[in-house]
Design a protein around this motif. Sequence first.
Motif, short mmCIF file in Angstrom:
data_model
loop_
_atom_site.label_atom_id
_atom_site.label_comp_id
_atom_site.label_asym_id
_atom_site.label_seq_id
_atom_site.Cartn_x
_atom_site.Cartn_y
_atom_site.Cartn_z
N HIS A 705 50.16 -18.42 24.43
CA HIS A 705 50.08 -18.59 25.77
C HIS A 705 50.82 -17.44 26.48
CE1 HIS A 705 54.08 -19.75 26.68
NE2 HIS A 705 53.90 -20.91 25.66
N GLU A 706 50.36 -16.91 27.67
CA GLU A 706 51.02 -15.80 28.18
C GLU A 706 52.38 -15.76 28.44
OE1 GLU A 706 50.20 -12.91 31.99
OE2 GLU A 706 49.08 -14.65 31.88
N SER A 707 53.05 -14.88 28.16
CA SER A 707 54.54 -14.70 28.46
C SER A 707 54.78 -14.23 29.97
CB SER A 707 55.22 -13.94 27.43
OG SER A 707 56.73 -13.74 27.62
N TYR A 708 55.82 -15.11 30.47
CA TYR A 708 55.63 -14.52 32.03
C TYR A 708 56.98 -13.84 32.32
CZ TYR A 708 52.01 -18.16 32.49
OH TYR A 708 51.07 -18.87 32.62
N GLY A 709 57.57 -13.20 31.27
CA GLY A 709 58.67 -12.25 31.74
C GLY A 709 59.97 -13.16 31.86
N ASP A 710 60.79 -12.29 32.60
CA ASP A 710 62.32 -13.05 32.75
C ASP A 710 62.15 -14.39 33.77
OD1 ASP A 710 63.47 -10.87 31.56
OD2 ASP A 710 63.73 -9.86 32.99
N GLU A 711 62.46 -15.33 33.29
CA GLU A 711 62.22 -16.70 33.91
C GLU A 711 63.62 -16.82 34.90
OE1 GLU A 711 62.91 -19.41 31.04
OE2 GLU A 711 60.90 -19.00 29.95
N GLN A 712 63.35 -17.42 36.17
CA GLN A 712 64.33 -17.71 37.09
C GLN A 712 65.21 -18.59 36.88
OE1 GLN A 712 62.13 -17.86 40.87
NE2 GLN A 712 61.82 -15.31 40.99
N ALA A 713 64.60 -19.64 35.92
CA ALA A 713 65.51 -20.67 35.69
C ALA A 713 64.82 -21.43 34.45
CB ALA A 713 65.83 -21.57 36.67
#
Length: 862
Positions: A705-713
Amino acid sequence: MRSRLHLAFPLLCAGMMSAAQAGNFAATAQNNPSLQKPNAPASASKDTQSDADYFQTLVSRIDFEALAARSDQPGAQSIREVKFLIMDVNTDNPSLYFFNTERYPYHYAFASEGLGYSGSLSEFNSTTYFRDDRMHLAGSILAHDHYRSEEGVDGLYTVQFWPVDPVTPALTDKAYKMIAEQMTFAPGQIRYYPASDVHLDIYNNNLAFFESAQLPVIQNEDLFANIEFSILNQGKGYGRLRVINPGDSVPSVSDVVIYTYIPNDLAHVAGIITDSPQTPLSHINLKAKQNNTPNAYMRDAVNNPEVAPLIGELVKYEVTGDGIVLTAATQEEVDTWLESVRPDPQTPQSDLTVTEPALLSELGNGDWIRFGAKAANVAELAKALEPLESEYGHQMVPRGYAVPFSMYNDYMNLPRCQELEEDDDGNLVPDGKYRALCDAERPTEVRNTDSNTLSVSLFNQATPQTLPAGSRDMELVLDNANGLVLFMRDVTNDRWLLNPLPFTDSVLSTSGSSEYRGLNINYLREDGKKSVSIAGDTDFELEVFVLALWAIEAELAITRTRDLPADYFVERSYFEQIESIMADEDFLASPDVRASELKAFRKEVEKGEVTAQMHDKLEAMRTFWDPQGAPYTKNIRLRSSTNNEDLAGFNGAGLYESNTHKPDEGDIADSVKKVWASLWTHRAFEERRFYRIDHFKTYMGVLAHESYGDEQANGVAVTKNIYDENWEGYYVNVQYGEISVTNPEPIITSEGEVSSVPDEFLLAHLLAGDDPYNPEHWWWAQQYIRHSNVETVYDQPVMTENVLTDEETVQLRRAMQAIQGHFRPIYQGDRSFAMDIEFKITATEDNSRGHLEIKQARPWID
């Protein structure tokens, strides 16, 4: 002050409150280290129940234990709890009762049966809870036996109330002072603990009162700062007690380990002690629960005077409600225990008939047998959360593809042959690595060149170059040949070949040719070079010499054709290769050898060639995220999904590996192979080895699945109250950014380097509200156990006081409700069934708050 959920609570009627809720549910923190001695007095090692229904004064610890029951509380397992009831608290003559909590687990039961209270449950509730002018007051006293204050005081007793009962400051003060006066054996060791948000709000809004009343209060931060021991998983194991530092050799299932750090790769061991705090949802503890491994946190265990002498020795290790039992053991006891806990051989289920990657939208939970439980459950999650996605207007479950087991199986079964590489001398030789797909048109011979720099002085013969019999089509090139004489010697027949025409003058200045033993020898002198080509096969060993007429440097290059060795044409699949590795005696005997060999094997699997068909199938998935095709723009997260993880009874937490494929990293197959290779991590191999699971019937699928980058939490949660299943709720750990919750890591704060701590809280519902029969209308209490100690994330100060906002907490709770309701019938779960989920708050490009997304769901293992 942290933002909190503010709730208003009506009086609870008998029909709305469960028996469990009628008791006192209060949060406590974890205990300090306690090494329980096998022959310790009863007061220190076991519960001693009294025949008495209650005491009104506790003059000794023995009195306390006589009334105490064991209780699992948020942040503290198996803690001793004595419940109390103050009758007529609204009068000048109240009566305090410490009652037998084992006999009477609920306050109403004690009031009616122990004191002869004649009112109904509804009447008791209405006069005991939620009212400022109440007639009675109910609460608990929890014994933190291993607490150590900064002043060196051991042990602490906390006075606590039901987390959602808004006890007034005046009533709190009155209860505390009565208890402190009548618990005569614990002067200076009793504190009021505002364990829930309800009580913290009351405390923070009335600080002046609490200070003027001189009421000793302890909060989460102080309680946890002084925690030196906590129970994570009770159990028993036998093995050699080892201290494991970063970089140390790999422990085995016959080791009881003291980790001086939180490991990312946890092998199957007999027992675990860490000197860094854990939470119940850490990967270490999930593994411990799955394997029935005793697990505890003990600060500075290595230097504990009762632990240190046993390091390196065989021990029995047991984690109990009171602490740790650690005693000497024999090899026979270790061997007997190990054999008793290993199950019979097991073969994981699989279906290899599906050969194409499939969209998650086309799959469901039942497809785990073809794609793995992780991929199948993410597909099922989309069905469970579809109504909430529509309501909130954003995606809550990843979309993408699943790669079936059959592609891994085909890849591992492909026949592979060696390739050629240059050795240190520049010769082409078989590389010994079976990565390439076998080619029916491969050559059967190879041309090799040996180049040697020569420093030759007058009549000082250089070391000869030896050519074995059977060399063919040789060419000898002597650079900077002026003043050099080339000699060849037939070693087999002891004959000299001079320059190179046999039995002629020693120096030739022109070209020439000759024959020797069926070879055609051609000599050429041109542009400062001497070249000799020899056509045909040598049936003798040949030595080549160079002699100087004066000191000179030159280079002799010898090129020859030779047949490739017979083993170059052996076909060996990856399954055949690992089977050979596993048969080695050293591999069988040593965990360190297994770790090293498996690491090397994974490298080979990662570098192996895929078929054109496999390549095309995998590349075709990328158009789901990049419909325009190459050049691609999306980062794709590729995650393990096997038939040996995320299953009921076996979570396999942390066994396998995931990775992110970036657009500039070439073929996606290269990243898929890394996931396939991770089936052979050392920790996964050891787990299967212990459980006698067939390695060759364990298959790796891939969730993409797509990776969404730096997570906020990021966080983990369980869709039930793990501390009391009678009180419905949800347990949550969540941390800022991508700082790991499951494998806590060191962070830098204003206090220096410390272990990271997540927000840890419990969400519990009250059977009350506008519509008590509709879960959507229930009222919920949020009870924090501890707060995150992270101060900066991505080099910026944290933006929220709690890791999750109030709205995100509500969305998470509603998602967990939906997940529990959806998956419980699928797994035919009983009342203790729950799902273990992973979630995140996604990153955004404009620094706005992202949205909640559930990354994973699997059955929770108690």
